[in-house]
Design a protein around this motif. Structure first.
Motif, short mmCIF file in Angstrom:
data_model
loop_
_atom_site.label_atom_id
_atom_site.label_comp_id
_atom_site.label_asym_id
_atom_site.label_seq_id
_atom_site.Cartn_x
_atom_site.Cartn_y
_atom_site.Cartn_z
N LYS A 153 20.83 32.40 29.20
CA LYS A 153 19.96 31.67 28.27
C LYS A 153 18.59 32.33 28.16
O LYS A 153 18.02 32.42 27.08
CB LYS A 153 19.83 30.22 28.73
CG LYS A 153 21.12 29.43 28.56
CD LYS A 153 21.01 28.04 29.10
CE LYS A 153 20.22 27.18 28.16
NZ LYS A 153 20.25 25.76 28.50
N ASP A 154 18.06 32.81 29.29
CA ASP A 154 16.74 33.46 29.29
C ASP A 154 16.69 34.69 28.39
O ASP A 154 15.66 34.96 27.77
CB ASP A 154 16.33 33.87 30.71
CG ASP A 154 16.09 32.70 31.65
OD1 ASP A 154 15.78 31.59 31.16
OD2 ASP A 154 16.23 32.91 32.87
N ILE A 155 17.78 35.45 28.37
CA ILE A 155 17.77 36.70 27.59
C ILE A 155 18.28 36.51 26.16
O ILE A 155 18.27 37.45 25.38
CB ILE A 155 18.59 37.80 28.29
CG1 ILE A 155 20.07 37.44 28.32
CG2 ILE A 155 18.04 38.10 29.68
CD1 ILE A 155 20.98 38.64 28.36
N LYS B 71 23.25 29.21 33.91
CA LYS B 71 22.01 29.35 34.69
C LYS B 71 22.04 30.51 35.68
O LYS B 71 21.06 30.75 36.38
CB LYS B 71 21.74 28.04 35.44
CG LYS B 71 21.51 26.87 34.52
CD LYS B 71 21.40 25.58 35.30
CE LYS B 71 21.34 24.39 34.37
NZ LYS B 71 21.47 23.13 35.09
N ASP C 49 14.76 41.17 35.15
CA ASP C 49 13.45 40.76 34.65
C ASP C 49 12.60 42.02 34.48
O ASP C 49 13.09 43.14 34.66
CB ASP C 49 12.80 39.71 35.55
CG ASP C 49 12.47 40.23 36.95
OD1 ASP C 49 12.51 41.46 37.18
OD2 ASP C 49 12.15 39.39 37.81
N GLU C 50 11.31 41.83 34.19
CA GLU C 50 10.41 42.96 33.97
C GLU C 50 10.25 43.84 35.20
O GLU C 50 9.95 45.02 35.11
CB GLU C 50 9.02 42.47 33.53
CG GLU C 50 9.02 41.55 32.33
CD GLU C 50 9.46 40.12 32.65
OE1 GLU C 50 9.21 39.60 33.75
OE2 GLU C 50 10.11 39.52 31.77
N ARG D 286 21.49 33.70 37.38
CA ARG D 286 20.42 34.68 37.17
C ARG D 286 20.89 36.07 37.59
O ARG D 286 20.68 36.49 38.73
CB ARG D 286 19.16 34.26 37.94
CG ARG D 286 18.63 32.93 37.44
CD ARG D 286 17.36 32.50 38.09
NE ARG D 286 17.22 32.92 39.48
CZ ARG D 286 16.17 32.66 40.23
NH1 ARG D 286 15.15 32.00 39.73
NH2 ARG D 286 16.12 33.06 41.47
N ARG E 192 28.69 41.02 33.60
CA ARG E 192 27.53 41.28 32.75
C ARG E 192 27.87 42.49 31.89
O ARG E 192 28.27 43.53 32.41
CB ARG E 192 26.31 41.56 33.64
CG ARG E 192 25.01 41.67 32.86
CD ARG E 192 23.84 41.86 33.78
NE ARG E 192 23.81 43.24 34.25
CZ ARG E 192 22.97 43.70 35.17
NH1 ARG E 192 22.09 42.89 35.74
NH2 ARG E 192 22.99 44.95 35.54
N ASN F 89 16.92 38.26 37.86
CA ASN F 89 16.17 37.02 37.93
C ASN F 89 16.22 36.22 36.62
O ASN F 89 15.57 35.20 36.51
CB ASN F 89 14.71 37.34 38.28
CG ASN F 89 14.00 36.16 38.89
OD1 ASN F 89 14.61 35.29 39.51
ND2 ASN F 89 12.70 36.10 38.71
N ARG F 90 17.00 36.70 35.65
CA ARG F 90 17.06 36.02 34.36
C ARG F 90 18.50 35.59 34.06
O ARG F 90 19.44 36.28 34.42
CB ARG F 90 16.54 36.94 33.25
CG ARG F 90 15.08 37.35 33.53
CD ARG F 90 14.50 38.17 32.46
NE ARG F 90 14.13 37.25 31.36
CZ ARG F 90 13.88 37.64 30.14
NH1 ARG F 90 13.95 38.90 29.81
NH2 ARG F 90 13.56 36.77 29.21
N SER F 91 18.60 34.45 33.39
CA SER F 91 19.92 33.91 33.05
C SER F 91 20.34 34.35 31.64
O SER F 91 19.53 34.90 30.88
CB SER F 91 19.88 32.38 33.10
OG SER F 91 19.12 31.88 32.02
#
Length: 146
Positions: A67-69, A51, A57-58, A53, A7, A63-65
């Motif tokens: 794609k989510d970010i 996918k 998250d907030e 994660r 990351r 908890n986020r992938s």
């Protein structure tokens, strides 16, 4: 296939003094095709990584992938991930795919990640590359399709 996923806040790859790929927030994916790998393993790895994660998250939980970010991927071929260090002090790389298979699967993997809606930058297969990154966390994950 095998991958080392990091990351990152940012990452870039330079070949012969020229930056050929760079991203902001996202994943640096060092990838190696192994003997016997096919497009099946390439697809499995692309789907799994897209996918995964590992972004906050907030609530501050991973908890986020990607794609989510809305992050990007810098994908760099690295046959040394196939290193066998079981005997002696010099690693062996005989379990890595042959160069032509390795390049084909590296390009296939990069295309599959892009087809999942993730912006992709790449290195240059077989080149001597300098990779610069800021590992966020740090978060580094080893993945294998076996």
């Amino acid at each position: 296939m095998r991958a080392l996923v990091q990351r990152v806040s940012r990452a870039s790859v330079t070949v012969e003094g020229e930056v050929i790929g760079e991203i902001g927030q996202g994943l640096l994916i060092l990838v190696c095709a192994m003997q016997g790998d096919t497009a099946v393993q390439s697809e499995q790895l692309a789907n799994k990584i897209s996918k995964l994660r590992i972004f906050m998250d907030e609530a501050g939980k991973m908890n986020r992938s990607l794609k989510d970010i809305g992050g990007a991927a810098l994908i760099v071929s690295q046959f040394t991930l196939a290193a066998d260090t079981a005997r002696g002090n010099r690693p062996g790389f005989s379990t890595a795919a042959r160069p032509d298979d390795g390049e084909r699967l590296y390009l296939d993997f990069s295309e599959r990640v892009a087809n999942l809606g993730i912006p992709v930058a790449t290195g240059k297969f077989g080149a001597d590359m300098a990779v610069d990154l800021i590992n966020d966390g740090p978060v580094t994950i080893w993945m294998d399709t076996e």
